[in-house]
Design a protein around this motif. Sequence first.
Motif, PDB file in Angstrom:
ATOM      1  N   VAL A 106       0.834  -1.202   0.000  1.00 35.39           N
ATOM      2  CA  VAL A 106       0.000   0.000   0.000  1.00 35.39           C
ATOM      3  C   VAL A 106       0.868   1.251   0.000  1.00 35.39           C
ATOM      4  CG1 VAL A 106      -1.644   1.329   1.398  1.00 35.39           C
ATOM      5  CG2 VAL A 106      -1.985  -1.117   1.065  1.00 35.39           C
ATOM      6  N   THR A 107       1.925   1.251   0.784  1.00 36.37           N
ATOM      7  CA  THR A 107       2.837   2.390   0.823  1.00 36.37           C
ATOM      8  C   THR A 107       3.498   2.610  -0.529  1.00 36.37           C
ATOM      9  OG1 THR A 107       3.264   1.950   3.151  1.00 36.37           O
ATOM     10  CG2 THR A 107       4.827   3.369   2.020  1.00 36.37           C
ATOM     11  N   PHE A 108       3.927   1.546  -1.164  1.00 37.68           N
ATOM     12  CA  PHE A 108       4.543   1.659  -2.490  1.00 37.68           C
ATOM     13  C   PHE A 108       3.534   2.188  -3.501  1.00 37.68           C
ATOM     14  CE2 PHE A 108       5.591  -0.224  -6.638  1.00 37.68           C
ATOM     15  CZ  PHE A 108       6.825   0.374  -6.831  1.00 37.68           C
ATOM     16  N   PHE A 109       2.302   1.699  -3.441  1.00 40.12           N
ATOM     17  CA  PHE A 109       1.263   2.157  -4.366  1.00 40.12           C
ATOM     18  C   PHE A 109       0.994   3.649  -4.192  1.00 40.12           C
ATOM     19  CE2 PHE A 109      -3.242   2.966  -5.298  1.00 40.12           C
ATOM     20  CZ  PHE A 109      -3.252   2.644  -6.647  1.00 40.12           C
ATOM     21  N   ILE A 110       0.907   4.103  -2.939  1.00 36.80           N
ATOM     22  CA  ILE A 110       0.674   5.526  -2.683  1.00 36.80           C
ATOM     23  C   ILE A 110       1.859   6.357  -3.161  1.00 36.80           C
ATOM     24  CG2 ILE A 110       0.442   7.229  -0.829  1.00 36.80           C
ATOM     25  CD1 ILE A 110      -1.298   5.191   0.644  1.00 36.80           C
ATOM     26  N   ALA A 111       3.083   5.873  -2.935  1.00 34.43           N
ATOM     27  CA  ALA A 111       4.271   6.623  -3.354  1.00 34.43           C
ATOM     28  C   ALA A 111       4.348   6.749  -4.871  1.00 34.43           C
ATOM     29  CB  ALA A 111       5.529   5.946  -2.825  1.00 34.43           C
ATOM     30  N   VAL A 112       3.949   5.710  -5.604  1.00 37.29           N
ATOM     31  CA  VAL A 112       4.000   5.762  -7.062  1.00 37.29           C
ATOM     32  C   VAL A 112       2.816   6.559  -7.611  1.00 37.29           C
ATOM     33  CG1 VAL A 112       3.828   4.344  -9.146  1.00 37.29           C
ATOM     34  CG2 VAL A 112       5.337   3.653  -7.302  1.00 37.29           C
ATOM     35  N   THR A 113       1.663   6.429  -6.958  1.00 40.25           N
ATOM     36  CA  THR A 113       0.472   7.114  -7.442  1.00 40.25           C
ATOM     37  C   THR A 113       0.530   8.616  -7.189  1.00 40.25           C
ATOM     38  OG1 THR A 113      -0.799   5.125  -6.931  1.00 40.25           O
ATOM     39  CG2 THR A 113      -2.042   7.131  -7.339  1.00 40.25           C
ATOM     40  N   PHE A 114       0.998   8.996  -6.030  1.00 39.38           N
ATOM     41  CA  PHE A 114       1.031  10.409  -5.648  1.00 39.38           C
ATOM     42  C   PHE A 114       2.457  10.856  -5.355  1.00 39.38           C
ATOM     43  CE2 PHE A 114      -2.983   8.611  -3.963  1.00 39.38           C
ATOM     44  CZ  PHE A 114      -3.865   9.269  -4.805  1.00 39.38           C
ATOM     45  N   PRO A 115       3.285  11.057  -6.375  1.00 41.81           N
ATOM     46  CA  PRO A 115       4.668  11.465  -6.107  1.00 41.81           C
ATOM     47  C   PRO A 115       4.801  12.910  -5.632  1.00 41.81           C
ATOM     48  CG  PRO A 115       4.274  11.398  -8.451  1.00 41.81           C
ATOM     49  CD  PRO A 115       3.041  10.862  -7.799  1.00 41.81           C
ATOM     50  N   PHE A 116       3.712  13.659  -5.666  1.00 40.84           N
ATOM     51  CA  PHE A 116       3.761  15.061  -5.245  1.00 40.84           C
ATOM     52  C   PHE A 116       3.377  15.234  -3.776  1.00 40.84           C
ATOM     53  CE2 PHE A 116      -0.246  14.009  -7.236  1.00 40.84           C
ATOM     54  CZ  PHE A 116      -1.177  14.412  -6.306  1.00 40.84           C
ATOM     55  N   LEU A 117       3.186  14.160  -3.037  1.00 39.91           N
ATOM     56  CA  LEU A 117       2.808  14.265  -1.630  1.00 39.91           C
ATOM     57  C   LEU A 117       3.843  14.989  -0.753  1.00 39.91           C
ATOM     58  CD1 LEU A 117       0.895  11.019  -0.660  1.00 39.91           C
ATOM     59  CD2 LEU A 117       0.038  13.335  -0.794  1.00 39.91           C
ATOM     60  N   PRO A 118       5.148  14.870  -1.008  1.00 38.74           N
ATOM     61  CA  PRO A 118       6.075  15.641  -0.163  1.00 38.74           C
ATOM     62  C   PRO A 118       5.872  17.151  -0.240  1.00 38.74           C
ATOM     63  CG  PRO A 118       7.253  13.897  -1.258  1.00 38.74           C
ATOM     64  CD  PRO A 118       5.867  13.903  -1.832  1.00 38.74           C
ATOM     65  N   SER A 119       5.387  17.653  -1.359  1.00 39.53           N
ATOM     66  CA  SER A 119       5.132  19.092  -1.429  1.00 39.53           C
ATOM     67  C   SER A 119       3.838  19.465  -0.706  1.00 39.53           C
ATOM     68  CB  SER A 119       5.082  19.563  -2.879  1.00 39.53           C
ATOM     69  OG  SER A 119       4.073  18.874  -3.587  1.00 39.53           O
ATOM     70  N   LEU A 120       2.947  18.500  -0.496  1.00 43.63           N
ATOM     71  CA  LEU A 120       1.721  18.752   0.257  1.00 43.63           C
ATOM     72  C   LEU A 120       1.865  18.447   1.743  1.00 43.63           C
ATOM     73  CD1 LEU A 120      -1.096  17.352  -2.047  1.00 43.63           C
ATOM     74  CD2 LEU A 120      -0.594  19.719  -1.538  1.00 43.63           C
ATOM     75  N   ALA A 121       2.955  17.840   2.142  1.00 46.30           N
ATOM     76  CA  ALA A 121       3.138  17.430   3.533  1.00 46.30           C
ATOM     77  C   ALA A 121       3.045  18.588   4.523  1.00 46.30           C
ATOM     78  CB  ALA A 121       4.459  16.689   3.687  1.00 46.30           C
ATOM     79  N   PRO A 122       3.636  19.762   4.263  1.00 38.73           N
ATOM     80  CA  PRO A 122       3.478  20.855   5.237  1.00 38.73           C
ATOM     81  C   PRO A 122       2.021  21.284   5.422  1.00 38.73           C
ATOM     82  CG  PRO A 122       5.266  21.354   3.736  1.00 38.73           C
ATOM     83  CD  PRO A 122       4.581  20.141   3.200  1.00 38.73           C
ATOM     84  N   LEU A 123       1.261  21.292   4.345  1.00 35.67           N
ATOM     85  CA  LEU A 123      -0.145  21.684   4.452  1.00 35.67           C
ATOM     86  C   LEU A 123      -0.943  20.642   5.221  1.00 35.67           C
ATOM     87  CD1 LEU A 123      -2.336  23.693   3.716  1.00 35.67           C
ATOM     88  CD2 LEU A 123      -2.683  22.423   1.604  1.00 35.67           C
ATOM     89  N   ILE A 124      -0.721  19.378   4.935  1.00 36.90           N
ATOM     90  CA  ILE A 124      -1.420  18.308   5.645  1.00 36.90           C
ATOM     91  C   ILE A 124      -1.048  18.327   7.129  1.00 36.90           C
ATOM     92  CG2 ILE A 124      -1.653  15.811   5.838  1.00 36.90           C
ATOM     93  CD1 ILE A 124      -1.177  15.710   2.775  1.00 36.90           C
ATOM     94  N   GLY A 125       0.221  18.535   7.421  1.00 29.31           N
ATOM     95  CA  GLY A 125       0.663  18.605   8.811  1.00 29.31           C
ATOM     96  C   GLY A 125       0.095  19.805   9.544  1.00 29.31           C
ATOM     97  N   ALA A 126       0.019  20.947   8.871  1.00 31.33           N
ATOM     98  CA  ALA A 126      -0.511  22.147   9.514  1.00 31.33           C
ATOM     99  C   ALA A 126      -2.002  22.019   9.789  1.00 31.33           C
ATOM    100  CB  ALA A 126      -0.240  23.368   8.644  1.00 31.33           C
ATOM    101  N   VAL A 127      -2.716  21.320   8.926  1.00 33.23           N
ATOM    102  CA  VAL A 127      -4.151  21.119   9.145  1.00 33.23           C
ATOM    103  C   VAL A 127      -4.385  20.131  10.285  1.00 33.23           C
ATOM    104  CG1 VAL A 127      -6.226  20.177   8.069  1.00 33.23           C
ATOM    105  CG2 VAL A 127      -4.809  21.777   6.809  1.00 33.23           C
TER     106      VAL A 127
END
Length: 93
Positions: free
Chosen positions: A6-27
């Motif tokens: 599941v982790t591999f699937f998410i990493a391949v499907t959404f490679p832009f998640l590291p740029s969204l991580a600050p927003l997700i963390g702040a929320v």
Amino acid sequence: MFFGGVTFFIAVTFPFLPSLAPLIGAVALPLTLAYPCLMWIAMKDCKSGGDVAVWGLNLLLGSLGMALCVLLVVGAVWSLADKGLHANFFKPE
């Protein structure tokens, strides 16, 4: 193996998640900073004299936590607007 897949699937499907991580963390940050203090205030009455100082401290910390979370969300959105979000699905960079 399932969680690794599941982790591999998410990493391949959404490679832009590291740029969204600050927003997700702040929320998600108010769950640990502000909500416990505000829930304590909602559960306790300020009628007795001994709880006034603790009630005020919880109000101060809850308000400070919410203000910090708002500033972090603004900063994360500012960073996303400045750098941009290049979303591409199933295309590793």
